[in-house]
Enzyme design. Structure first.
Site, PDB file in Angstrom:
ATOM      1  CG  ASP A 128      -0.220  -0.206   2.517  1.00  0.00           C
ATOM      2  OD1 ASP A 128       1.017  -0.379   2.507  1.00  0.00           O
ATOM      3  OD2 ASP A 128      -0.896  -0.192   3.561  1.00  0.00           O
ATOM      4  CE  LYS A 179       1.199   4.746  15.585  1.00  0.00           C
ATOM      5  NZ  LYS A 179      -0.210   4.399  15.589  1.00  0.00           N
ATOM      6  CG  ASP A 240       0.370   4.230   4.696  1.00  0.00           C
ATOM      7  OD1 ASP A 240      -0.455   3.595   4.012  1.00  0.00           O
ATOM      8  OD2 ASP A 240       0.562   4.009   5.902  1.00  0.00           O
TER       9      ASP A 240
HETATM   10  P1  GTP Z   1      -5.268  -1.400   7.936  1.00  0.00           P
HETATM   11  O1  GTP Z   1      -6.146  -2.539   8.416  1.00  0.00           O
HETATM   12  O2  GTP Z   1      -6.077  -0.265   7.431  1.00  0.00           O
HETATM   13  O3  GTP Z   1      -4.234  -0.979   8.920  1.00  0.00           O
HETATM   14  O4  GTP Z   1      -4.460  -1.910   6.632  1.00  0.00           O
HETATM   15  P2  GTP Z   1      -3.640  -3.248   6.394  1.00  0.00           P
HETATM   16  O5  GTP Z   1      -4.463  -4.418   6.759  1.00  0.00           O
HETATM   17  O6  GTP Z   1      -3.161  -3.215   4.976  1.00  0.00           O
HETATM   18  O7  GTP Z   1      -2.430  -3.173   7.400  1.00  0.00           O
HETATM   19  P3  GTP Z   1      -1.066  -2.399   7.228  1.00  0.00           P
HETATM   20  O8  GTP Z   1      -1.306  -1.118   6.501  1.00  0.00           O
HETATM   21  O9  GTP Z   1      -0.399  -2.321   8.526  1.00  0.00           O
HETATM   22  O10 GTP Z   1      -0.246  -3.433   6.320  1.00  0.00           O
HETATM   23  C1  GTP Z   1       0.963  -3.094   5.691  1.00  0.00           C
HETATM   24  C2  GTP Z   1       1.111  -4.026   4.504  1.00  0.00           C
HETATM   25  O11 GTP Z   1       1.224  -5.388   4.951  1.00  0.00           O
HETATM   26  C3  GTP Z   1      -0.079  -3.997   3.562  1.00  0.00           C
HETATM   27  O12 GTP Z   1       0.418  -4.092   2.249  1.00  0.00           O
HETATM   28  C4  GTP Z   1      -0.886  -5.226   3.939  1.00  0.00           C
HETATM   29  O13 GTP Z   1      -1.560  -5.783   2.803  1.00  0.00           O
HETATM   30  C5  GTP Z   1       0.192  -6.189   4.419  1.00  0.00           C
HETATM   31  N1  GTP Z   1      -0.277  -7.067   5.502  1.00  0.00           N
HETATM   32  C6  GTP Z   1      -0.716  -6.685   6.730  1.00  0.00           C
HETATM   33  N2  GTP Z   1      -1.036  -7.766   7.463  1.00  0.00           N
HETATM   34  C7  GTP Z   1      -0.786  -8.853   6.682  1.00  0.00           C
HETATM   35  C8  GTP Z   1      -0.923 -10.271   6.884  1.00  0.00           C
HETATM   36  O14 GTP Z   1      -1.337 -10.758   7.930  1.00  0.00           O
HETATM   37  N3  GTP Z   1      -0.559 -11.084   5.841  1.00  0.00           N
HETATM   38  C9  GTP Z   1      -0.102 -10.582   4.656  1.00  0.00           C
HETATM   39  N4  GTP Z   1       0.212 -11.442   3.690  1.00  0.00           N
HETATM   40  N5  GTP Z   1       0.035  -9.250   4.433  1.00  0.00           N
HETATM   41  C10 GTP Z   1      -0.308  -8.400   5.437  1.00  0.00           C
END
Ligand code: GTP
Length: 377
Positions: A128, A179, A240
């Site tokens: 993302d 943070k 982001d």
């Molecule tokens: P929010 O729920 O809005 O915080 O978004 P998110 O679920 O994408 O979490 P975050 O922004 O912290 O994740 C950072 C990156 O890691 C993103 O590209 C997510 O798709 C990926 N990511 C987060 N958790 C997982 C997981 O459990 N498995 C995998 N494969 N990717 C994950």
């Protein structure tokens, strides 16, 4: 774990090149709801194509040949769209976690699918992040410093919402700080930008079978164990795309060329209209607006800095700014939408006024004149 493979081929890497990458695309994207109710965040269209396309195209441009997609939430939608990756000149492999394993657990889960040698660099990207990062420079930093992991760091004006990553004079990471709560705790403006180069053997060592956070567990653990973590500050474009406001901005910046991507499917001035969209001659589209396939824009509508996804309808005289209109949604005549998100298939009747932060859920129906904005409240 559910694994799909493509035909095996050895991966090679030269000194400053990286040929293999892992993209983390399994998150639930809760901050981006309702856009992520039916679509995982990396598949939400930005500048006319699923956001992930931009990352894959940039990885390819940096020399990457093979990408492992670590999927979990709505995992089934990735492969039908991207297939084996050949249309992008890449070889793609999909690995799905039955239960989400977190950012670190997802890396450990795909370790056995990598073809790089133990000391070879592997590029890792959060799914993302929209960035102009010089990927080759990050790999060069990694190689020349002999690091175990190299992190892209970016500087932010207000670091309070982020974990901080201070480095020493040689760029070596000295700490991972939560943070900051007080001004004294703001010891640097450098934050983790979500792109890394790992020595492959470091990925092999991540514990299997349980959730692991790369930010909260893997990196601090490596540092405590004496590993070499190198930071590379690159203050190029970075965003982001976790929130609706950021996503809309990122899409517009791609259209405007402020954010670099080889995958923007062609623009006309400061807007992008996909070929099957229908736009009234006197509609005004500006500031990075993108109109998706089969979308319909009525007479006199004004749309700026917004993304209107496939099949959506914006009726005559509507005014849409800095907003995202979901696939198949309808915005009624003369309605004003500003800084808002309208979910897939939602219907906003005529003469409504949706302002900053409003999120209309997928499939919701707002009758004509139901919502007005009053600054007196
Ligand atoms: P929010 O729920 O809005 O915080 O978004 P998110 O679920 O994408 O979490 P975050 O922004 O912290 O994740 C950072 C990156 O890691 C993103 O590209 C997510 O798709 C990926 N990511 C987060 N958790 C997982 C997981 O459990 N498995 C995998 N494969 N990717 C994950």
């Amino acid at each position: 774990m559910h694994v799909r493979t493509t035909s095996p081929a050895p991966c090679r890497s030269g000194d400053d090149t990286v040929t293999e990458a892992i993209l983390l695309v399994g998150g639930k994207g809760t901050r981006l709801r309702p856009l992520t109710v039916h679509t995982p965040k990396p598949m939400v269209p930005a500048a006319g194509v699923p956001f992930l396309t931009h990352q894959l195209a940039r990885a390819k441009a940096a020399g990457v040949e093979r990408v492992v997609l670590a999927t979990s939430y709505l995992a089934e939608v990735f492969e039908p769209y991207f297939g084996d990756g050949s249309s992008l000149g890449l070889s793609l492999e999909y690995v799905t976690e039955r239960d989400p394993l977190g950012t670190g657990g997802a890396l450990g889960n795909v370790a056995s699918r990598l073809r790089s040698g133990p000391d070879d660099p592997v590029l890792v990207f959060n799914g993302d992040i929209l960035t102009g990062l010089d990927i080759r420079a990050l790999v060069a930093t990694h190689t020349s410093s002999g690091a175990d992991v190299s992190l892209h760091l970016t500087r932010v004006e207000d670091p309070r919402a982020f974990g901080l990553v201070p480095t020493d004079a040689d760029g070596r990471v000295t700490a991972f700080l939560e943070k900051p709560q007080t001004p004294e705790e703001i010891v640097t403006d450098q934050i983790n930008a979500g792109a890394y180069v790992f020595r492959r053997s470091v990925i092999d060592a991540i514990p299997l079978g349980r959730p692991v956070s790369v930010e909260r567990e893997t990196f601090p653990g490596l540092l405590a164990a004496g590993a070499h973590l190198q930071g590379m500050v690159d203050s190029t474009y970075w965003l982001d795309l976790g929130t609706p406001q950021a996503f809309v901005r990122g899409s517009a910046d791609l259209v405007l060329g402020r954010a670099p991507s080889p995958a923007v499917p062609g623009r006309c001035g400061d807007r992008l209209i996909l070929p099957t969209a229908s736009v009234a001659a006197d509609a005004k589209l500006t500031s990075g607006t993108v109109i998706g396939a089969s979308a319909v824009i009525g007479a006199g509508a004004r749309i700026s800095g917004s993304a209107v996804l496939d099949g959506a309808v914006v009726e005559a005289g509507a005014v849409v700014s800095d907003s995202l209109i979901g696939a198949g949604a309808r915005i009624g005549a003369r309605t004003v939408v500003s800084g808002a998100v309208v979910g897939d298939g939602a219907v906003v009747g005529a003469d409504n006024e949706l302002r900053s932060g409003v999120r209309v859920w997928c499939g919701a129906v707002l009758p004509a004149g139901a919502v007005r904005f009053s600054s007196d409240l």
